[in-house]
Scaffold this active site. Structure first.
Site, short mmCIF file in Angstrom:
data_model
loop_
_atom_site.label_atom_id
_atom_site.label_comp_id
_atom_site.label_asym_id
_atom_site.label_seq_id
_atom_site.Cartn_x
_atom_site.Cartn_y
_atom_site.Cartn_z
NE ARG A 15 -1.12 2.45 2.91
CZ ARG A 15 -0.53 3.54 3.39
NH1 ARG A 15 -0.46 4.63 2.65
NH2 ARG A 15 0.01 3.55 4.60
CG ASP A 16 3.23 4.35 2.99
OD1 ASP A 16 3.30 5.21 2.10
OD2 ASP A 16 3.40 4.62 4.19
CG HIS A 207 3.77 4.82 9.25
ND1 HIS A 207 3.07 3.84 8.58
CD2 HIS A 207 4.14 5.71 8.31
CE1 HIS A 207 3.04 4.13 7.29
NE2 HIS A 207 3.68 5.26 7.10
CG HIS A 209 7.64 7.71 5.40
ND1 HIS A 209 7.43 7.29 4.11
CD2 HIS A 209 6.47 7.47 6.04
CE1 HIS A 209 6.19 6.85 3.98
NE2 HIS A 209 5.58 6.95 5.15
CB CYS A 240 2.45 10.30 1.40
SG CYS A 240 0.79 10.98 1.26
CG ASN A 249 6.78 3.29 4.68
OD1 ASN A 249 6.32 3.39 3.55
ND2 ASN A 249 6.11 3.64 5.75
P1 HMG Z 1 -12.97 14.52 -2.77
O1 HMG Z 1 -12.63 14.84 -4.18
O2 HMG Z 1 -13.15 15.66 -1.81
O3 HMG Z 1 -14.19 13.51 -2.68
O4 HMG Z 1 -11.79 13.58 -2.21
P2 HMG Z 1 -15.74 13.69 -2.91
O5 HMG Z 1 -16.46 13.05 -1.77
O6 HMG Z 1 -16.08 15.11 -3.25
O7 HMG Z 1 -15.96 12.78 -4.23
C1 HMG Z 1 -15.36 13.13 -5.44
C2 HMG Z 1 -15.22 11.90 -6.32
O8 HMG Z 1 -14.40 10.92 -5.63
C3 HMG Z 1 -16.55 11.21 -6.59
O9 HMG Z 1 -16.44 10.61 -7.87
C4 HMG Z 1 -16.60 10.12 -5.57
O10 HMG Z 1 -17.40 9.03 -6.00
C5 HMG Z 1 -15.13 9.71 -5.50
P3 HMG Z 1 -16.98 11.35 -9.21
O11 HMG Z 1 -18.44 11.59 -8.93
O12 HMG Z 1 -16.20 12.67 -9.33
O13 HMG Z 1 -16.68 10.37 -10.28
N1 HMG Z 1 -14.77 9.08 -4.20
C6 HMG Z 1 -14.23 7.85 -4.12
N2 HMG Z 1 -13.88 6.94 -5.05
C7 HMG Z 1 -13.38 5.78 -4.60
N3 HMG Z 1 -13.18 5.50 -3.29
C8 HMG Z 1 -13.51 6.39 -2.33
C9 HMG Z 1 -14.07 7.63 -2.75
N4 HMG Z 1 -14.50 8.71 -2.06
C10 HMG Z 1 -14.93 9.57 -2.98
N5 HMG Z 1 -13.30 6.09 -1.04
C11 HMG Z 1 -11.09 11.77 -0.81
C12 HMG Z 1 -11.82 13.10 -0.87
C13 HMG Z 1 -10.94 11.45 0.67
C14 HMG Z 1 -11.91 10.71 -1.50
C15 HMG Z 1 -9.72 11.93 -1.52
O14 HMG Z 1 -9.07 13.05 -0.97
C16 HMG Z 1 -8.85 10.73 -1.36
O15 HMG Z 1 -9.14 9.68 -1.91
N6 HMG Z 1 -7.74 10.85 -0.61
C17 HMG Z 1 -6.83 9.73 -0.35
C18 HMG Z 1 -5.42 10.17 -0.46
C19 HMG Z 1 -4.51 9.03 -0.17
O16 HMG Z 1 -4.82 7.88 -0.37
N7 HMG Z 1 -3.28 9.36 0.32
C20 HMG Z 1 -2.27 8.38 0.62
C21 HMG Z 1 -2.60 7.54 1.82
S1 HMG Z 1 -2.29 8.36 3.38
C22 HMG Z 1 -0.59 8.09 3.64
O17 HMG Z 1 0.10 7.62 2.79
C23 HMG Z 1 -0.02 8.36 5.03
C24 HMG Z 1 0.23 7.09 5.85
O18 HMG Z 1 1.10 6.21 5.19
C25 HMG Z 1 0.82 7.48 7.20
C26 HMG Z 1 2.01 8.42 7.08
O19 HMG Z 1 3.02 8.08 6.45
O20 HMG Z 1 1.87 9.48 7.67
C27 HMG Z 1 -1.09 6.34 6.12
MG MG Z 2 3.33 6.41 5.20
#
Ligand code: HMG
Ligand code: MG
Length: 318
Positions: A15-16, A207, A209, A240, A249
């Site tokens: 995933r990450d 966690h 990096h 990320c 990581n």
């Molecule tokens: P948004 O654009 O504000 O969402 O994004 P929305 O609710 O307005 O919806 C817009 C569109 O997104 C719609 O589709 C929804 O259906 C779709 P459209 O009508 O335009 O075709 N949508 C989705 N599609 C699939 N799955 C969903 C979903 N939700 C809405 N769950 C949202 C808000 C939260 C969805 C967006 O910002 C997002 O997906 N963010 C995720 C970012 C991400 O994955 N980042 C990396 C992971 S975090 C990380 O790596 C840190 C970590 O490792 C820890 C660390 O290191 O600190 C965990």
């Molecule tokens: Mg991370």
């Protein structure tokens, strides 16, 4: 504090790691990767995320990945879910554990989740309820706990407030993410000392990096703070998409070698992990980010390394 006899490793490479790779992998390649990790002794693998494909296209096929992996008994296969829509998709894919993710800073929350910290927490409430009804556990993440790419310095109090909320809403464990890898051992100790005033240490994880090369030192500092669960990524994959410049990581291989040296059991076979790391780096055509993997590949003898290679002779990822 006495060091523990055992720590749990949460492998976040699929995933990450893969969420940040520019070279896309086929579903079948991801499945082989996760199946190979499942045969190394790991008990917890983060295998994908159900987020918007517009935001993180690399994770778009997570449902297909979950449908095809060969789940092994005793292994938890988890996925990230940012909202109820993500949870529904995860449940449909047969996911048995999910993780929600919040941030310690408003700027990172907006970049990563397109909403404020408070709004993200509000979205998690119905998600937690639905997860409870479905009988699945929810892990929590807080990003930018030791620094933010947009706001800079982050105080332990900022992190503590978010961790407290996630714990109160029912996350069984909260992983503190040094998303951009700027933390130091001293800052890590101060952070856990602060957060542990609200949340028991056995419900916290680290966690890290490795951007500044401090991740192992930070893990050692966390061990001294009573932390027993660490996220890591085979071959040091990771990053990320919303934290530009941050490196991967901490490598699982490097964490295992550290634990071996401390006499701490992880249940994970270093030699097997190193082979999976080599394999995935070949497929991604990227450099292996693990120093331990490089030493093992060069045949260098270390107290753990040489024996780990011998123990795994003949084993090949499936
Ligand atoms: P948004 O654009 O504000 O969402 O994004 P929305 O609710 O307005 O919806 C817009 C569109 O997104 C719609 O589709 C929804 O259906 C779709 P459209 O009508 O335009 O075709 N949508 C989705 N599609 C699939 N799955 C969903 C979903 N939700 C809405 N769950 C949202 C808000 C939260 C969805 C967006 O910002 C997002 O997906 N963010 C995720 C970012 C991400 O994955 N980042 C990396 C992971 S975090 C990380 O790596 C840190 C970590 O490792 C820890 C660390 O290191 O600190 C965990
Ligand atoms: Mg991370």
């Amino acid at each position: 504090m006495t060091l523990p006899a055992h720590v749990r490793i949460v492998e976040v490479g699929p995933r990450d790691g893969l969420q940040n790779e520019s070279r896309p992998l086929e579903v079948a390649q991801k499945v082989r990767f996760i199946d190979a990790l499942s045969a190394t002794g790991l008990s917890h693998i983060e295998a994908g995320s159900f987020v918007s494909p517009k935001w993180v296209p690399q994770m778009a096929a997570s449902a297909q990945v979950f449908a095809a992996i060969h789940r092994q008994p005793g292994v938890t296969y988890a996925a990230l879910t940012p909202n109820l829509q993500g949870l529904d998709a995860a449940l449909n894919a047969g996911v048995k554990e999910v993780a929600v993710f919040a941030a310690a800073t408003q700027a990172f929350s907006r970049r990563n989740l397109n909403c404020s910290i408070e709004e993200s927490l509000r979205r998690f409430v119905p998600l937690m309820e639905a997860a409870r009804e479905a009988g699945i556990r929810v892990r929590g993440y807080v990003s930018c706990v030791l620094g933010c790419p947009y706001e800079g310095r982050v105080e332990p109090e900022q992190v503590r407030a978010v961790v407290r909320e996630l714990y109160a809403m029912g996350c069984y464990e909260i992983s503190l993410g040094d998303t951009i890898g700027v933390g130091t051992a001293g800052a890590t100790r101060r952070l856990f000392e602060s957060v542990a005033q609200d949340v028991p240490r056995d419900h916290l994880a680290g966690h890290f990096h490795d951007t500044y090369g401090q991740a192992l030192a930070n893990i050692y500092a966390s061990l001294q703070e009573g932390i027993r669960v660490f996220d890591s990524s085979v071959a040091g994959l990771g990053g990320c998409p919303y934290a530009p410049g941050a490196s991967g990581n901490v490598a699982t291989e490097d964490v295992l070698y550290l634990m071996q040296g401390l006499g701490i059991d992880t249940g994970v076979d270093l030699g097997k992990i190193a082979m999976v790391g080599d394999l995935i780096c070949q497929q991604l055509e990227r450099r292996n980010g693990s120093k331990v993997a490089a030493a093992l590949a060069a045949g260098l003898r270390g107290p753990g390394g040489a024996s780990a290679r011998r123990a795994s002779r003949g084993w090949r990822p499936t």
